[in-house]
Design a protein around this motif. Structure first.
Motif, mmCIF file in Angstrom:
data_model
loop_
_atom_site.group_PDB
_atom_site.id
_atom_site.type_symbol
_atom_site.label_atom_id
_atom_site.label_comp_id
_atom_site.label_asym_id
_atom_site.label_seq_id
_atom_site.Cartn_x
_atom_site.Cartn_y
_atom_site.Cartn_z
ATOM 1 N N LEU A 21 -6.664 -20.905 -50.691
ATOM 2 C CA LEU A 21 -6.844 -21.995 -49.722
ATOM 3 C C LEU A 21 -6.233 -21.678 -48.360
ATOM 4 O O LEU A 21 -6.620 -22.278 -47.355
ATOM 5 C CB LEU A 21 -6.228 -23.285 -50.272
ATOM 6 N N ASN A 22 -5.302 -20.717 -48.335
ATOM 7 C CA ASN A 22 -4.654 -20.364 -47.074
ATOM 8 C C ASN A 22 -5.173 -19.053 -46.487
ATOM 9 O O ASN A 22 -4.587 -18.525 -45.542
ATOM 10 C CB ASN A 22 -3.137 -20.288 -47.271
ATOM 11 N N GLY A 23 -6.293 -18.547 -47.047
ATOM 12 C CA GLY A 23 -6.989 -17.422 -46.436
ATOM 13 C C GLY A 23 -6.352 -16.061 -46.612
ATOM 14 O O GLY A 23 -6.602 -15.160 -45.808
ATOM 15 N N TYR A 24 -5.548 -15.858 -47.649
ATOM 16 C CA TYR A 24 -4.948 -14.550 -47.863
ATOM 17 C C TYR A 24 -6.015 -13.524 -48.224
ATOM 18 O O TYR A 24 -6.886 -13.783 -49.072
ATOM 19 C CB TYR A 24 -3.897 -14.619 -48.975
ATOM 20 N N PRO A 25 -5.998 -12.323 -47.611
ATOM 21 C CA PRO A 25 -7.061 -11.341 -47.809
ATOM 22 C C PRO A 25 -7.103 -10.737 -49.204
ATOM 23 O O PRO A 25 -8.154 -10.232 -49.629
ATOM 24 C CB PRO A 25 -6.732 -10.267 -46.752
ATOM 25 N N GLU A 26 -5.976 -10.759 -49.947
ATOM 26 C CA GLU A 26 -5.977 -10.154 -51.277
ATOM 27 C C GLU A 26 -6.744 -10.975 -52.319
ATOM 28 O O GLU A 26 -6.975 -10.516 -53.436
ATOM 29 C CB GLU A 26 -4.542 -9.915 -51.766
ATOM 30 N N VAL A 27 -7.119 -12.210 -51.957
ATOM 31 C CA VAL A 27 -7.932 -13.033 -52.850
ATOM 32 C C VAL A 27 -9.406 -12.710 -52.592
ATOM 33 O O VAL A 27 -9.856 -12.707 -51.442
ATOM 34 C CB VAL A 27 -7.679 -14.533 -52.617
ATOM 35 N N SER A 28 -10.156 -12.427 -53.659
ATOM 36 C CA SER A 28 -11.563 -12.041 -53.489
ATOM 37 C C SER A 28 -12.380 -13.186 -52.896
ATOM 38 O O SER A 28 -12.040 -14.362 -53.053
ATOM 39 C CB SER A 28 -12.164 -11.635 -54.841
ATOM 40 N N ALA A 29 -13.449 -12.812 -52.221
ATOM 41 C CA ALA A 29 -14.323 -13.808 -51.601
ATOM 42 C C ALA A 29 -14.914 -14.742 -52.656
ATOM 43 O O ALA A 29 -15.069 -15.946 -52.414
ATOM 44 C CB ALA A 29 -15.443 -13.104 -50.839
ATOM 45 N N ARG A 30 -15.226 -14.196 -53.829
ATOM 46 C CA ARG A 30 -15.809 -15.001 -54.903
ATOM 47 C C ARG A 30 -14.816 -16.054 -55.378
ATOM 48 O O ARG A 30 -15.178 -17.232 -55.558
ATOM 49 C CB ARG A 30 -16.218 -14.092 -56.068
ATOM 50 N N THR A 31 -13.552 -15.638 -55.585
ATOM 51 C CA THR A 31 -12.523 -16.576 -56.043
ATOM 52 C C THR A 31 -12.229 -17.620 -54.971
ATOM 53 O O THR A 31 -12.077 -18.811 -55.273
ATOM 54 C CB THR A 31 -11.228 -15.827 -56.406
ATOM 55 N N ARG A 32 -12.159 -17.170 -53.725
ATOM 56 C CA ARG A 32 -11.878 -18.094 -52.636
ATOM 57 C C ARG A 32 -12.952 -19.179 -52.557
ATOM 58 O O ARG A 32 -12.650 -20.376 -52.404
ATOM 59 C CB ARG A 32 -11.793 -17.347 -51.305
ATOM 60 N N LYS A 33 -14.210 -18.765 -52.663
ATOM 61 C CA LYS A 33 -15.310 -19.719 -52.600
ATOM 62 C C LYS A 33 -15.231 -20.722 -53.740
ATOM 63 O O LYS A 33 -15.431 -21.930 -53.559
ATOM 64 C CB LYS A 33 -16.642 -18.984 -52.627
ATOM 65 N N ARG A 34 -14.919 -20.221 -54.932
ATOM 66 C CA ARG A 34 -14.811 -21.084 -56.112
ATOM 67 C C ARG A 34 -13.698 -22.108 -55.927
ATOM 68 O O ARG A 34 -13.857 -23.303 -56.231
ATOM 69 C CB ARG A 34 -14.540 -20.222 -57.342
ATOM 70 N N VAL A 35 -12.542 -21.657 -55.415
ATOM 71 C CA VAL A 35 -11.405 -22.553 -55.199
ATOM 72 C C VAL A 35 -11.730 -23.588 -54.127
ATOM 73 O O VAL A 35 -11.437 -24.781 -54.291
ATOM 74 C CB VAL A 35 -10.145 -21.744 -54.810
ATOM 75 N N GLU A 36 -12.325 -23.157 -53.027
ATOM 76 C CA GLU A 36 -12.654 -24.076 -51.933
ATOM 77 C C GLU A 36 -13.649 -25.146 -52.378
ATOM 78 O O GLU A 36 -13.538 -26.316 -52.004
ATOM 79 C CB GLU A 36 -13.215 -23.287 -50.751
ATOM 80 N N GLU A 37 -14.642 -24.747 -53.196
ATOM 81 C CA GLU A 37 -15.628 -25.717 -53.689
ATOM 82 C C GLU A 37 -14.972 -26.734 -54.620
ATOM 83 O O GLU A 37 -15.283 -27.928 -54.575
ATOM 84 C CB GLU A 37 -16.763 -24.986 -54.402
ATOM 85 N N ALA A 38 -14.048 -26.253 -55.470
ATOM 86 C CA ALA A 38 -13.356 -27.161 -56.381
ATOM 87 C C ALA A 38 -12.459 -28.125 -55.607
ATOM 88 O O ALA A 38 -12.393 -29.325 -55.915
ATOM 89 C CB ALA A 38 -12.537 -26.358 -57.391
ATOM 90 N N ALA A 39 -11.783 -27.616 -54.585
ATOM 91 C CA ALA A 39 -10.910 -28.464 -53.761
ATOM 92 C C ALA A 39 -11.724 -29.552 -53.075
ATOM 93 O O ALA A 39 -11.301 -30.708 -52.994
ATOM 94 C CB ALA A 39 -10.177 -27.617 -52.733
#
Length: 343
Positions: A21-39
């Motif tokens: 949620l805070n845009g750290y680069p070590e988090v994959s784009a796929r995981t980031r998208k999944r987390v953002e959609e759930a949030a």
């Protein structure tokens, strides 16, 4: 839903969710998208404290205001500045910490803010000609930006200021062009940097026109309506009173106008007035036709600009300090006219 519940729902650690949620680069784009959609689905918004823990920042900006009879900070000018700055903070996800303290405790408050990592930076208000807070904040290594400017500091520092010297030179020259030679000044406290620059601009314009600045026509004090009123009464009581007055604040200018009207005089005919207008939300200088001829510069816009400058300083500490000098615009209102003829 809190962070723990969101993490459990996704089957991820709280650290991973927070970093996504805070845009750290070590988090994959796929995981980031999944987390953002759930949030978004669960209407989850991380608290400022949670964001701070994830980013290592306080995500807060400090404004330390000394309580002193020589500082009139809690007024419409300060309110408009804070509103403008607050708009920028909110958009960037920062909170504002406002501390109103006794003058003697000001240094301790800055030291405490730094020691507790309570803020990522501070705005310095009302700088004096030689401003001790600049050196203090340099020593503390606490990012800051100054609303105004002053001599001081061990390195270039970020500031935003109105060209007060030029504004008051222009206002005075305009009155001279209307034929006025006896011009008064109702100024702010002249140990404050802005008021000192306004006085030098006023005197410079007189000298350039071949007129000698007259100390008996100058007043300095807290920029209140009452100060404007009493200063103008004193000026009008003189054997050879001024035919025009330059004023440092719309608030003081209201007192100037009251004193003129108390004498049965007409502002703009018997005596001209030029003031400084910060474009205040709740103290407008008329509608389509300005009441006062004024040097105009929006203090709310200054708040936005300086807040943006400070956030940039925090994010890019190695960059050259930004400095911005705003030019005031002279607007012509009903308060000025040709110097009256002497019988």
């Amino acid at each position: 839903m809190n962070l723990k519940e969101l993490s459990e729902n996704l089957g991820l650690s709280q650290t991973t969710v927070s970093r996504a949620l805070n845009g750290y680069p070590e988090v994959s784009a796929r995981t980031r998208k999944r987390v953002e959609e759930a949030a978004k689905t669960y209407n989850y918004s991380p608290s400022t404290r949670a964001k701070g823990l994830a980013t290592g920042k306080a995500l807060a900006i400090g404004h330390v205001i000394p309580v002193s009879s020589r500082h009139e900070m809690m007024n419409p000018v300060f309110g408009d500045f804070i509103t403008g700055a607050g708009e920028v903070y909110a958009k960037a996800g920062y909170e504002m910490i406002l501390s109103v303290v006794a003058d003697k405790d000001e240094t301790k408050v800055y030291e405490s803010l730094k020691a507790r990592r309570a803020v990522d930076g501070v705005i310095v208000h009302g700088p004096r000609i030689h401003e001790p807070r600049i050196a203090l904040l340099d020593k503390l290594d606490l990012p800051f930006a100054v609303h105004g400017r002053a001599v001081g500091g061990t390195r270039p520092y970020p500031w935003l200021d109105v060209n007060n010297h030029a504004a008051f030179a222009q206002a005075t020259s305009y009155l001279i062009g209307l034929g006025h030679v006896r011009i008064g000044l109702v100024n702010g406290l002249e140990d404050m940097d802005f008021a000192h620059r306004r006085r030098t601009g006023f005197c410079s314009a007189l000298t350039t026109a071949g007129l000698t600045p007259d100390e008996t026509l100058m007043r300095s004090g807290e920029m209140t309506e009452v100060f404007g009123y009493h200063s103008t009464r004193e000026l009008l009581d003189q054997p050879d009173p001024p035919t025009a007055i330059v004023v440092s604040s719309m608030i003081s200018a209201l007192g100037v106008r009251r004193a003129i009207e108390d004498r049965g005089l007409v502002m703009g005919e018997d005596i001209s007035v030029v003031t400084h207008d910060d474009c205040l939300s709740y103290l407008q200088n008329g509608n389509e036709t300005p009441i006062f001829t004024a040097t105009r510069s929006s203090v709310r816009d200054a708040g936005r600009r300086l807040a943006t400058m400070l956030l940039d300083t925090i994010m890019n500490p190695d960059h050259t300090a930004k400095q911005e000098l705003l030019e005031a615009k002279l607007v012509i209102g009903a308060s000025t006219g040709p110097a009256p003829r002497k019988d």
